[in-house]
Design a protein around this motif. Structure first.
Motif, PDB file in Angstrom:
ATOM      1  N   ALA A 302       0.625  -1.200   0.081  1.00 46.12           N
ATOM      2  CA  ALA A 302      -0.106  -0.229   0.026  1.00 46.12           C
ATOM      3  C   ALA A 302       0.897   1.292   0.051  1.00 46.12           C
ATOM      4  O   ALA A 302       0.612   2.264  -0.755  1.00 46.12           O
ATOM      5  N   GLY A 303       1.993   1.155   0.634  1.00 42.23           N
ATOM      6  CA  GLY A 303       2.841   2.309   0.834  1.00 42.23           C
ATOM      7  C   GLY A 303       3.636   2.757  -0.591  1.00 42.23           C
ATOM      8  O   GLY A 303       3.475   3.765  -0.898  1.00 42.23           O
ATOM      9  N   ALA A 304       3.947   1.632  -1.323  1.00 41.18           N
ATOM     10  CA  ALA A 304       4.365   1.712  -2.655  1.00 41.18           C
ATOM     11  C   ALA A 304       3.629   2.509  -3.524  1.00 41.18           C
ATOM     12  O   ALA A 304       3.779   3.506  -4.228  1.00 41.18           O
ATOM     13  N   PHE A 305       2.332   2.048  -3.350  1.00 40.99           N
ATOM     14  CA  PHE A 305       1.138   2.524  -4.209  1.00 40.99           C
ATOM     15  C   PHE A 305       1.106   4.095  -4.124  1.00 40.99           C
ATOM     16  O   PHE A 305       0.747   4.858  -4.998  1.00 40.99           O
ATOM     17  N   LEU A 306       0.883   4.246  -2.688  1.00 40.61           N
ATOM     18  CA  LEU A 306       0.889   5.842  -2.262  1.00 40.61           C
ATOM     19  C   LEU A 306       1.921   6.601  -2.667  1.00 40.61           C
ATOM     20  O   LEU A 306       1.673   7.764  -3.109  1.00 40.61           O
ATOM     21  N   ALA A 307       2.993   6.092  -2.449  1.00 42.20           N
ATOM     22  CA  ALA A 307       4.236   6.963  -3.014  1.00 42.20           C
ATOM     23  C   ALA A 307       4.271   7.015  -4.412  1.00 42.20           C
ATOM     24  O   ALA A 307       4.760   8.160  -4.837  1.00 42.20           O
ATOM     25  N   ALA A 308       3.827   6.147  -5.022  1.00 40.84           N
ATOM     26  CA  ALA A 308       3.715   6.380  -6.712  1.00 40.84           C
ATOM     27  C   ALA A 308       2.652   7.312  -7.012  1.00 40.84           C
ATOM     28  O   ALA A 308       2.152   7.484  -8.075  1.00 40.84           O
ATOM     29  N   GLY A 309       1.618   7.778  -6.149  1.00 43.69           N
ATOM     30  CA  GLY A 309       0.496   8.562  -6.292  1.00 43.69           C
ATOM     31  C   GLY A 309      -0.439   7.659  -7.152  1.00 43.69           C
ATOM     32  O   GLY A 309      -1.252   8.413  -7.860  1.00 43.69           O
ATOM     33  N   ALA A 310      -0.836   6.368  -6.919  1.00 47.73           N
ATOM     34  CA  ALA A 310      -1.712   5.617  -7.810  1.00 47.73           C
ATOM     35  C   ALA A 310      -2.921   4.908  -6.543  1.00 47.73           C
ATOM     36  O   ALA A 310      -3.088   3.826  -7.264  1.00 47.73           O
ATOM     37  N   GLY A 332       6.286   2.629   4.510  1.00 49.13           N
ATOM     38  CA  GLY A 332       6.927   2.959   3.330  1.00 49.13           C
ATOM     39  C   GLY A 332       6.408   3.852   2.189  1.00 49.13           C
ATOM     40  O   GLY A 332       6.481   3.601   0.801  1.00 49.13           O
ATOM     41  N   ALA A 333       5.468   4.833   2.690  1.00 52.36           N
ATOM     42  CA  ALA A 333       4.963   5.526   1.665  1.00 52.36           C
ATOM     43  C   ALA A 333       5.480   6.886   1.212  1.00 52.36           C
ATOM     44  O   ALA A 333       5.284   7.812   0.588  1.00 52.36           O
ATOM     45  N   GLY A 334       6.954   6.952   1.872  1.00 54.73           N
ATOM     46  CA  GLY A 334       7.806   8.033   1.557  1.00 54.73           C
ATOM     47  C   GLY A 334       7.492   9.310   2.318  1.00 54.73           C
ATOM     48  O   GLY A 334       7.780  10.247   1.706  1.00 54.73           O
TER      49      GLY A 334
END
Length: 374
Positions: A302-310, A332-334
């Motif tokens: 979920a953090g990776a998707f949020l960090a990617a703005g997706a 891990g959302a940055g």
């Protein structure tokens, strides 16, 4: 300006459109109500499945001769092209409708133009009636058309102190049966459901929509597993309930999956070398007809998707439980400082048994005033 009867009919058309959720992809959900010349409801319909009659055609059939001289109220601008079905603009003209009221203009280059065709034929046309409400009901399709990727809804369950599991890793069950039943509804409305390798290993999920409805549409099951080590023959996600796609890095050995029903999607790795390129993943799913994606993975995915703005929408199921320790619902959302926090606008709150379901969307940043800029 729309009359009170037309506005009521549009609200009904929006309700009808929602019945198509989970069945019409890659088409939009659409509802239509036909009013006769006296302004009374004469027929209604909705788009039930891709390739089937459009909402206008169903409503016109129900109305019969009462459509002549009447008004068609529809949630999306009538289409103006011939695909698996004919153009709705021509069907409305042939039925003798004298006025068409629609909510949202069709943004697709191939289908747009229905309003112009109707006007050229002498039909009175009004657009934009309850547009925001109708667009919300069609958010997945509109996002896919405008952004060329699936609409992503991140669903999570957590305690009131933000824990997704206890310190020993146990998480069944944080939320109530009512909340879990609602998750199955979300799955049934989505084209695909996605988890990462961690969830696949820890939970061996089936990822099916168990709603009690034998006609429920099952979503495509997607496992994001760059190393190809999380899914093995016999895994529940490989049963015959629904199709399954395993997304792996291009150089991953998947010989252990030979003979299983799983499809293999090979993707480039992320730029930082950790995981897979999410933009490539979303693009590949869009090409396969996926217009709505339910993200059910763990906190890191979920953090990776949020960090990617997706992430387009968040649905959180909050249980009146405290754990104190254990993994957080999101990592891990940055985000390292409060000024980077992703602000959300809450659009809905509902009690489900003892739990609270909160629905929110990313907030649109406020435009600074001259004084704030200075």
């Amino acid at each position: 300006m729309a009359t009170a009867a037309e506005t009521r009919a549009m609200r009904r058309a929006i309700e009808l459109a929602a019945r198509g959720l989970g069945h019409t992809s890659p088409n939009p959900v659409v509802g239509c109500v036909v009013l006769d010349a006296r302004g009374e409801a004469a027929g209604e319909g909705w788009h039930r499945r891709a390739g089937g009659p459009h909402a206008e055609v169903e409503a016109l059939r129900a109305a019969g001769e009462r459509a002549r001289g009447g008004t068609a109220v529809v949630t999306l601008e009538p289409c103006d092209h011939t695909g698996r079905t004919g153009p709705c603009s021509q069907a409305l003209i042939a039925a003798g409708v004298t006025r068409v009221v629609y909510a949202v203009a069709d943004p697709t280059p191939v289908a747009t133009g229905g309003a112009g065709t109707l006007l050229a034929a002498g039909v009175e046309v009004e657009g934009g009636v309850l547009a925001d409400e109708a667009a919300a009901g069609n958010e997945a399709w509109l996002t896919s058309v405008l952004r060329h990727r699936p609409f992503v809804l991140w669903k999570y369950a957590a305690t009131l102190d933000g824990r997704s599991a206890a310190a020993d890793g146990t998480s069944r069950w944080i939320t109530s049966p009512e909340s879990r039943a609602d998750v199955h509804r979300l799955r049934a409305e989505a084209d695909a459901v996605l988890v990462g390798s961690g969830t696949a290993r820890a939970d061996d999920p089936q990822l099916s929509a168990r709603t009690g409805d034998p006609g429920v549409a099952q979503p495509l099951r997607v496992v994001l597993d760059s190393g190809g080590t999380a899914v093995h023959p016999g895994a529940r996600v490989l049963d015959d309930t629904a199709p399954t796609l395993i997304a792996v890095a291009r150089d991953t050995d998947t010989s252990h999956l030979a003979g299983t029903p799983a499809g293999i999607l090979r993707l480039p790795r992320a730029a930082d070398g950790r995981g897979l390129d999410l933009a490539a993943l979303l693009g590949a799913l869009h090409e396969r007809g996926v217009r709505s994606l339910l993200l059910e993975g763990g906190p890191a995915l979920a953090g990776a998707f949020l960090a990617a703005g997706a992430v387009d929408k968040v649905v959180g199921y909050l249980a009146p439980v405290l754990l104190g320790d254990g993994p957080a619902a999101l990592t891990g959302a940055g985000i390292s400082t409060i000024t980077q926090a992703l602000r959300l606008d809450v659009t809905d709150t509902v009690r489900l048994g003892p739990d609270l379901r909160v629905t929110a969307v990313p907030a649109v940043p406020a435009v600074p005033t001259d004084s704030e800029e200075n």
